[in-house]
Scaffold this motif. Structure first.
Motif, PDB file in Angstrom:
ATOM      1  N   CYS A  30      12.988  26.899  57.549  1.00  0.00           N
ATOM      2  CA  CYS A  30      12.228  26.939  56.293  1.00  0.00           C
ATOM      3  C   CYS A  30      11.061  27.919  56.377  1.00  0.00           C
ATOM      4  N   ALA A  31      10.502  28.111  57.561  1.00  0.00           N
ATOM      5  CA  ALA A  31       9.398  29.053  57.720  1.00  0.00           C
ATOM      6  C   ALA A  31       9.897  30.491  57.784  1.00  0.00           C
ATOM      7  N   VAL A  32      11.082  30.706  58.333  1.00  0.00           N
ATOM      8  CA  VAL A  32      11.581  32.065  58.552  1.00  0.00           C
ATOM      9  C   VAL A  32      12.432  32.565  57.382  1.00  0.00           C
ATOM     10  N   VAL A  33      13.453  31.826  57.003  1.00  0.00           N
ATOM     11  CA  VAL A  33      14.361  32.241  55.922  1.00  0.00           C
ATOM     12  C   VAL A  33      14.652  31.061  54.990  1.00  0.00           C
ATOM     13  N   PRO A  34      13.685  30.662  54.178  1.00  0.00           N
ATOM     14  CA  PRO A  34      13.916  29.502  53.306  1.00  0.00           C
ATOM     15  C   PRO A  34      14.922  29.828  52.197  1.00  0.00           C
ATOM     16  N   PRO A  35      15.851  28.918  51.929  1.00  0.00           N
ATOM     17  CA  PRO A  35      16.759  29.123  50.808  1.00  0.00           C
ATOM     18  C   PRO A  35      16.034  28.904  49.481  1.00  0.00           C
ATOM     19  N   SER A  36      16.589  29.436  48.441  1.00  0.00           N
ATOM     20  CA  SER A  36      15.989  29.301  47.119  1.00  0.00           C
ATOM     21  C   SER A  36      16.016  27.847  46.655  1.00  0.00           C
ATOM     22  N   PRO A  37      14.875  27.332  46.157  1.00  0.00           N
ATOM     23  CA  PRO A  37      14.870  25.956  45.638  1.00  0.00           C
ATOM     24  C   PRO A  37      15.801  25.770  44.439  1.00  0.00           C
ATOM     25  N   ALA A  38      16.129  26.870  43.760  1.00  0.00           N
ATOM     26  CA  ALA A  38      17.013  26.784  42.603  1.00  0.00           C
ATOM     27  C   ALA A  38      18.433  26.375  42.991  1.00  0.00           C
ATOM     28  N   GLN A  39      18.795  26.562  44.250  1.00  0.00           N
ATOM     29  CA  GLN A  39      20.134  26.188  44.708  1.00  0.00           C
ATOM     30  C   GLN A  39      20.302  24.677  44.822  1.00  0.00           C
ATOM     31  N   TRP A  42      22.725  22.258  47.742  1.00  0.00           N
ATOM     32  CA  TRP A  42      23.884  22.990  48.254  1.00  0.00           C
ATOM     33  C   TRP A  42      23.477  24.349  48.789  1.00  0.00           C
ATOM     34  N   THR A  43      22.885  24.338  49.970  1.00  0.00           N
ATOM     35  CA  THR A  43      22.435  25.566  50.623  1.00  0.00           C
ATOM     36  C   THR A  43      23.104  25.697  51.986  1.00  0.00           C
ATOM     37  N   TRP A  44      23.012  26.888  52.555  1.00  0.00           N
ATOM     38  CA  TRP A  44      23.559  27.108  53.896  1.00  0.00           C
ATOM     39  C   TRP A  44      22.846  26.230  54.922  1.00  0.00           C
ATOM     40  N   ALA A  47      24.194  22.711  54.656  1.00  0.00           N
ATOM     41  CA  ALA A  47      25.567  22.724  55.167  1.00  0.00           C
ATOM     42  C   ALA A  47      25.578  22.730  56.688  1.00  0.00           C
ATOM     43  N   THR A  48      24.675  23.494  57.277  1.00  0.00           N
ATOM     44  CA  THR A  48      24.577  23.522  58.740  1.00  0.00           C
ATOM     45  C   THR A  48      24.176  22.159  59.282  1.00  0.00           C
ATOM     46  N   VAL A  49      23.180  21.540  58.660  1.00  0.00           N
ATOM     47  CA  VAL A  49      22.742  20.209  59.093  1.00  0.00           C
ATOM     48  C   VAL A  49      23.892  19.208  58.981  1.00  0.00           C
ATOM     49  N   LEU A  50      24.635  19.253  57.884  1.00  0.00           N
ATOM     50  CA  LEU A  50      25.745  18.321  57.691  1.00  0.00           C
ATOM     51  C   LEU A  50      26.870  18.543  58.696  1.00  0.00           C
ATOM     52  N   LEU A 100      22.002  12.045  55.577  1.00  0.00           N
ATOM     53  CA  LEU A 100      22.259  11.817  54.153  1.00  0.00           C
ATOM     54  C   LEU A 100      21.337  12.589  53.212  1.00  0.00           C
ATOM     55  N   PRO A 101      20.046  12.766  53.502  1.00  0.00           N
ATOM     56  CA  PRO A 101      19.213  13.546  52.582  1.00  0.00           C
ATOM     57  C   PRO A 101      19.700  14.982  52.386  1.00  0.00           C
ATOM     58  N   ALA A 102      20.449  15.528  53.324  1.00  0.00           N
ATOM     59  CA  ALA A 102      20.971  16.888  53.171  1.00  0.00           C
ATOM     60  C   ALA A 102      21.989  16.950  52.045  1.00  0.00           C
ATOM     61  N   VAL A 103      22.570  15.835  51.674  1.00  0.00           N
ATOM     62  CA  VAL A 103      23.525  15.804  50.580  1.00  0.00           C
ATOM     63  C   VAL A 103      22.801  15.773  49.238  1.00  0.00           C
ATOM     64  N   LEU A 104      21.624  15.168  49.192  1.00  0.00           N
ATOM     65  CA  LEU A 104      20.936  14.924  47.927  1.00  0.00           C
ATOM     66  C   LEU A 104      19.730  15.804  47.660  1.00  0.00           C
ATOM     67  N   LEU A 105      19.018  16.198  48.722  1.00  0.00           N
ATOM     68  CA  LEU A 105      17.731  16.877  48.539  1.00  0.00           C
ATOM     69  C   LEU A 105      17.777  18.346  48.941  1.00  0.00           C
ATOM     70  N   ALA A 106      17.039  19.147  48.210  1.00  0.00           N
ATOM     71  CA  ALA A 106      16.912  20.561  48.562  1.00  0.00           C
ATOM     72  C   ALA A 106      16.027  20.689  49.792  1.00  0.00           C
ATOM     73  N   PRO A 107      16.385  21.542  50.730  1.00  0.00           N
ATOM     74  CA  PRO A 107      15.540  21.723  51.907  1.00  0.00           C
ATOM     75  C   PRO A 107      14.318  22.565  51.563  1.00  0.00           C
ATOM     76  N   CYS A 108      13.326  22.459  52.370  1.00  0.00           N
ATOM     77  CA  CYS A 108      12.135  23.320  52.271  1.00  0.00           C
ATOM     78  C   CYS A 108      11.307  23.106  51.016  1.00  0.00           C
ATOM     79  N   VAL A 109      11.478  22.002  50.321  1.00  0.00           N
ATOM     80  CA  VAL A 109      10.703  21.767  49.103  1.00  0.00           C
ATOM     81  C   VAL A 109       9.612  20.768  49.386  1.00  0.00           C
TER      82      VAL A 109
END
Length: 109
Positions: A30-39, A42-44, A47-50, A100-109
């Motif tokens: 999240c500090a280096v390459v955060p994905p867009s919160p708009a996604q 369902w982010t890379w 997906a990696t965490v899952l 489970l939060p990786a299925v429901l919540l956006a990362p880095c928010v």
């Protein structure tokens, strides 16, 4: 797998290492390459965490199964196998619940 006392420590110790690596890696990503919160969720990164959680859950499940199959004749060996099975199963369940939060919540928010 021959039941011995190390199985009383290994499962939850490995789970703790996975937990620290997952959340530490998530913080670094999240500090280096955060994905867009708009996604959304369902982010890379999620997906990696899952995928890692699925692999670790399967490994703990396999260890629980192997420990359950190792029921020996001695009372001490039977206790170690039963306790090892319970601890590996707890680690597997905990891994799945923590992911489970990786299925429901956006990362880095």
């Amino acid at each position: 797998m021959k039941p011995n006392a190390r199985h009383l420590v290994v499962g939850l110790t490995l789970w703790f290492a996975w937990f620290c690596a997952t959340y530490g890696g998530l913080a670094v990503a999240c500090a280096v390459v955060p994905p867009s919160p708009a996604q959304g969720a369902w982010t890379w990164l999620n997906a990696t965490v899952l995928l890692l959680a699925a692999a670790v859950t399967a490994a703990f499940g396999l260890a629980a199964w192997a420990s359950a199959r190792a029921q020996a004749a001695g009372t001490r060996q039977r206790f170690l196998a039963s306790a090892g099975t319970a601890l590996y199963a707890t680690a597997a369940l905990s891994t799945a619940v923590v992911a489970l939060p990786a299925v429901l919540l956006a990362p880095c928010v």
